[in-house]
Motif scaffolding. Structure first.
Motif, PDB file in Angstrom:
ATOM      1  N   PRO A  36       0.816  -1.208   0.000  1.00 37.55           N
ATOM      2  CA  PRO A  36       0.000   0.000   0.000  1.00 37.55           C
ATOM      3  C   PRO A  36       0.853   1.262   0.000  1.00 37.55           C
ATOM      4  O   PRO A  36       1.924   1.309   0.589  1.00 37.55           O
ATOM      5  N   ALA A  37       0.356   2.281  -0.658  1.00 43.92           N
ATOM      6  CA  ALA A  37       0.956   3.615  -0.608  1.00 43.92           C
ATOM      7  C   ALA A  37       0.258   4.387   0.508  1.00 43.92           C
ATOM      8  O   ALA A  37      -0.820   3.997   0.961  1.00 43.92           O
ATOM      9  N   PRO A  38       0.851   5.499   0.981  1.00 42.56           N
ATOM     10  CA  PRO A  38       0.199   6.292   2.030  1.00 42.56           C
ATOM     11  C   PRO A  38      -1.213   6.751   1.664  1.00 42.56           C
ATOM     12  O   PRO A  38      -2.062   6.906   2.538  1.00 42.56           O
ATOM     13  N   ASP A  39      -1.482   6.942   0.357  1.00 39.87           N
ATOM     14  CA  ASP A  39      -2.820   7.385  -0.050  1.00 39.87           C
ATOM     15  C   ASP A  39      -3.809   6.236  -0.203  1.00 39.87           C
ATOM     16  O   ASP A  39      -4.945   6.437  -0.605  1.00 39.87           O
ATOM     17  N   GLY A  40      -3.376   5.004   0.114  1.00 44.03           N
ATOM     18  CA  GLY A  40      -4.266   3.851   0.030  1.00 44.03           C
ATOM     19  C   GLY A  40      -4.234   3.134  -1.295  1.00 44.03           C
ATOM     20  O   GLY A  40      -4.833   2.071  -1.434  1.00 44.03           O
ATOM     21  N   GLN A  43       0.585  -0.214  -4.615  1.00 42.49           N
ATOM     22  CA  GLN A  43       1.873  -0.001  -5.292  1.00 42.49           C
ATOM     23  C   GLN A  43       2.496  -1.307  -5.762  1.00 42.49           C
ATOM     24  O   GLN A  43       3.625  -1.313  -6.229  1.00 42.49           O
ATOM     25  N   SER A  68       5.996   2.564  -8.599  1.00 46.72           N
ATOM     26  CA  SER A  68       6.097   1.853  -7.326  1.00 46.72           C
ATOM     27  C   SER A  68       7.512   2.000  -6.768  1.00 46.72           C
ATOM     28  O   SER A  68       8.487   1.731  -7.464  1.00 46.72           O
TER      29      SER A  68
END
Length: 165
Positions: A36-40, A43, A68
């Motif tokens: 997961p990326a910080p924005d949800g 990746q 990614s």
């Protein structure tokens, strides 16, 4: 390559098709992990294929979209999937990339340019190729060569495998 397309709806899992072996074609256990990326957003996805009999993981297949952070590996460093394989095997020795070779391979009617990585640990086989939608596929196998037959087994997995809830 019609099966290598972005889905238009936003699923609870990755927003790209995951190319791997169908779990029904594998005689062991399958585990999947999402990056997961910080924005949800997703990746990347990696799938871990384990053999029966407690013999440990045999293969990890990763799908990492463009952008990614897991794709950004310094020269000579191992890909994310190789690191995950070593972690799963509880192998803490240092492994590096010592060479690479580009090889043409057919997958059905599609020509892939597969990069075979040569690693300092000879029991690990690793190959990478880019899909038409910009997703990098990396296959890392322990103690078994990756042959051209494997590419015929790769197919997009149903999005339902990655739905939450």
């Amino acid at each position: 390559m019609s099966f290598l397309r972005r889905r238009s709806a936003t699923p609870a899992g990755p927003d790209f098709d995951v190319l791997a072996m169908d779990p029904g074609d594998w005689p062991g256990n399958l585990g999947a992990g999402l990056l997961p990326a910080p924005d949800g957003s997703c990746q990347g996805v990696f799938l871990r294929y384990d053999l029966f009999g407690g013999r440990g993981p045999a293969m990890i297949i990763g799908n990492l979209p463009a952008g990614s952070p897991a794709r950004e590996v310094p020269e000579g460093e191992i890909p994310f999937e190789v690191a995950q394989l070593l972690l799963a095997l509880e192998n803490d020795e240092e492994v590096t990339v010592v060479g690479a070779e580009d090889v043409p391979v057919m997958q059905g009617d599609n020509l892939l340019i597969v990069r075979r990585l040569k690693l300092s640990e000879g029991r690990i086989s690793c190959v990478q190729f880019d899909r038409s939608d910009g997703v990098l596929v990396t296959i890392a196998a322990w103690d078994r060569p990756i042959t051209d037959d494997l590419y015929a087994l790769l197919k997009p997995l149903p999005a339902e495998l990655f739905q939450q809830g």
